[in-house]
Every structure is written in structure tokens, then in C-alpha cells.
Design a protein around this motif. Sequence first.
Motif, mmCIF file in Angstrom:
data_model
loop_
_atom_site.group_PDB
_atom_site.id
_atom_site.type_symbol
_atom_site.label_atom_id
_atom_site.label_comp_id
_atom_site.label_asym_id
_atom_site.label_seq_id
_atom_site.Cartn_x
_atom_site.Cartn_y
_atom_site.Cartn_z
ATOM 1 N N SER A 30 88.371 49.340 -74.349
ATOM 2 C CA SER A 30 86.976 49.007 -74.613
ATOM 3 C C SER A 30 86.428 48.203 -73.444
ATOM 4 N N ILE A 31 85.192 48.446 -73.134
ATOM 5 C CA ILE A 31 84.525 47.748 -72.039
ATOM 6 C C ILE A 31 83.460 46.845 -72.642
ATOM 7 N N ASP A 32 83.527 45.575 -72.325
ATOM 8 C CA ASP A 32 82.481 44.657 -72.744
ATOM 9 C C ASP A 32 81.180 45.054 -72.051
ATOM 10 N N LEU A 33 80.081 44.603 -72.604
ATOM 11 C CA LEU A 33 78.806 44.867 -71.958
ATOM 12 C C LEU A 33 78.793 44.266 -70.559
ATOM 13 N N PRO A 34 78.231 44.971 -69.592
ATOM 14 C CA PRO A 34 78.185 44.432 -68.233
ATOM 15 C C PRO A 34 77.478 43.071 -68.189
ATOM 16 N N THR A 35 78.066 42.166 -67.442
ATOM 17 C CA THR A 35 77.480 40.837 -67.303
ATOM 18 C C THR A 35 76.500 40.778 -66.138
ATOM 19 N N VAL A 36 76.552 41.768 -65.255
ATOM 20 C CA VAL A 36 75.690 41.797 -64.080
ATOM 21 C C VAL A 36 74.994 43.153 -64.033
ATOM 22 N N ARG A 37 73.712 43.135 -63.746
ATOM 23 C CA ARG A 37 72.944 44.371 -63.586
ATOM 24 C C ARG A 37 72.593 44.495 -62.110
ATOM 25 N N LEU A 38 73.008 45.577 -61.484
ATOM 26 C CA LEU A 38 72.779 45.803 -60.061
ATOM 27 C C LEU A 38 71.825 46.981 -59.912
ATOM 28 N N ARG A 39 70.562 46.674 -59.661
ATOM 29 C CA ARG A 39 69.543 47.707 -59.495
ATOM 30 C C ARG A 39 69.391 47.979 -58.007
ATOM 31 N N LEU A 40 69.826 49.154 -57.581
ATOM 32 C CA LEU A 40 69.801 49.470 -56.159
ATOM 33 C C LEU A 40 68.392 49.492 -55.584
ATOM 34 N N ASP A 41 67.383 49.708 -56.416
ATOM 35 C CA ASP A 41 66.021 49.699 -55.894
ATOM 36 C C ASP A 41 65.609 48.308 -55.401
ATOM 37 N N GLU A 42 66.299 47.254 -55.843
ATOM 38 C CA GLU A 42 66.010 45.904 -55.356
ATOM 39 C C GLU A 42 66.379 45.757 -53.870
ATOM 40 N N TRP A 43 67.274 46.619 -53.385
ATOM 41 C CA TRP A 43 67.694 46.555 -51.988
ATOM 42 C C TRP A 43 67.101 47.707 -51.168
ATOM 43 N N ASP A 44 66.229 48.488 -51.788
ATOM 44 C CA ASP A 44 65.623 49.642 -51.112
ATOM 45 C C ASP A 44 64.373 49.188 -50.367
ATOM 46 N N ARG A 45 64.623 48.541 -49.233
ATOM 47 C CA ARG A 45 63.562 47.996 -48.399
ATOM 48 C C ARG A 45 64.095 47.916 -46.979
ATOM 49 N N PRO A 46 63.237 47.702 -46.012
ATOM 50 C CA PRO A 46 63.746 47.500 -44.647
ATOM 51 C C PRO A 46 64.537 46.197 -44.556
ATOM 52 N N ALA A 47 65.443 46.131 -43.606
ATOM 53 C CA ALA A 47 66.206 44.900 -43.366
ATOM 54 C C ALA A 47 65.243 43.802 -42.935
ATOM 55 N N ASP A 48 65.450 42.589 -43.475
ATOM 56 C CA ASP A 48 64.595 41.457 -43.128
ATOM 57 C C ASP A 48 65.325 40.514 -42.165
ATOM 58 N N ALA A 49 64.691 39.404 -41.827
ATOM 59 C CA ALA A 49 65.263 38.456 -40.854
ATOM 60 C C ALA A 49 66.614 37.915 -41.325
ATOM 61 N N ASP A 79 68.751 39.456 -43.312
ATOM 62 C CA ASP A 79 69.707 40.561 -43.132
ATOM 63 C C ASP A 79 70.175 40.624 -41.683
ATOM 64 N N HIS A 80 69.234 40.515 -40.739
ATOM 65 C CA HIS A 80 69.599 40.619 -39.323
ATOM 66 C C HIS A 80 70.491 39.463 -38.879
ATOM 67 N N GLU A 81 70.312 38.294 -39.467
ATOM 68 C CA GLU A 81 71.202 37.178 -39.135
ATOM 69 C C GLU A 81 72.625 37.469 -39.615
ATOM 70 N N ILE A 82 72.742 38.062 -40.781
ATOM 71 C CA ILE A 82 74.059 38.461 -41.298
ATOM 72 C C ILE A 82 74.643 39.566 -40.413
ATOM 73 N N LEU A 83 73.832 40.556 -40.074
ATOM 74 C CA LEU A 83 74.308 41.682 -39.258
ATOM 75 C C LEU A 83 74.741 41.251 -37.869
ATOM 76 N N ALA A 84 74.223 40.146 -37.378
ATOM 77 C CA ALA A 84 74.630 39.646 -36.060
ATOM 78 C C ALA A 84 76.112 39.288 -36.040
ATOM 79 N N ARG A 85 76.727 39.115 -37.201
ATOM 80 C CA ARG A 85 78.162 38.799 -37.291
ATOM 81 C C ARG A 85 79.023 40.063 -37.294
#
Length: 189
Positions: A2-21, A23-29
Motif C-alpha cells: 500500500s502506498i500512503d498518499l503523496p506528501t509532496v506534489r510536484l507540478r512540472l508546470d511550475e518549472w516550465d519557464r525560462p531559467a532565471d538569475a 538558476d544561472h547562479e546554480i548552473l555556474a557550478r
Amino acid sequence: MSIDLPTVRLRLDEWDRPADADDHEILARCTGPTLDVGCGPGRLTAALAERGGVVLGIDVVSGAVGLTRGRGGAALRRDVFDTLPGEGRWETALLADGNVGIGGDPVALLQRLREVLDPRGRVVAELAAPGTPHTDGWARLECGVEQQVIRWSVVGIEDIDEIAAQAGLVVVERLQCGERWCAVLEEAA
């Protein structure tokens, strides 16, 4: 099982945008050929590719892979725990947007990434803010009408040292990018 109800909801549309500043600081690594694990709709895969880097996004959601490809990024529908192209040759594994939680066992995920990475490689992991407790459970991935329930963990910045050590890695950098927190992990000496 049995699977408990998910505790986290991950909506991919929340990340469907251009990379922001932030994001670019993270990507610099990200150095050298980069594997974007759990690439979602591909904003970071595409941003790395635009910089001229070799990057491959992987995701278990076919809609996410389609969105990444639609942005011009290379992507495959793959689970990180399955065989991946270029194993042992990737310089960076990117775990953005909390993807250190993929599989519900961050230690096992980091150990798997050690197999995927060149021994001199690194993991760039986005983590939860200070004060966020480490939890293991389930998440529901949503991409349009497509949904998938997966094992998921939430890992806060304060927990990453112990988790990294258990996986044979050390934290070599911590950074705050706006409201987001990240750590760079490398092989322990």
C-alpha cells in the motif's frame, strides 16, 4: 504494497519557464558534460545547452522529456537507477528543484551518481531551506494530465553533510541563490 498518499506534489508546470538569475547562479557550478537528473520541462538543460555545454536531461515523465526536447535540449525518458549513456564520464550531475529526493533515499541516489560520474566529478544539489526537516515519503509528479507517484525525500541544507558522507562525498561549497539553497558535493579524499 500500500502506498500512503503523496506528501509532496510536484507540478512540472511550475518549472516550465525560462531559467532565471538564481538558476544561472546554480548552473555556474556545473562543469563539463552535465547530466540533469529529473530535468522536468528542461529549463536548466536548455540553459546549459545555450551556454555551449554538453548536457543530457533525464526524467521518468514522458511529457517532461517532450517539453525539454521542445526547448531544444537533449533528453531521454530514463530512471537514474537504470543504465544511462556515458556512465563514468559525466563531470556534473545536477539535482535541481529538490531532486536529491528522487527515489526516496538520498544516500542511494548519491551513491548511484558516483557510478555515473567521472571520479573527479561533482553533484550540484538544490536543497530545502534551513530548518526544514529531512523526510522520506512519496510525491506525485504532474505533467499536464500525466501523473506518476514516486518515492521522494526532502533534504534540508543542514542535513546534507551527513547524507553526503554516507555516500562517500563531501560538501565543498554551499550557496544561497535568492530563496534557494544549494550544495556542491565531490568525492571524499
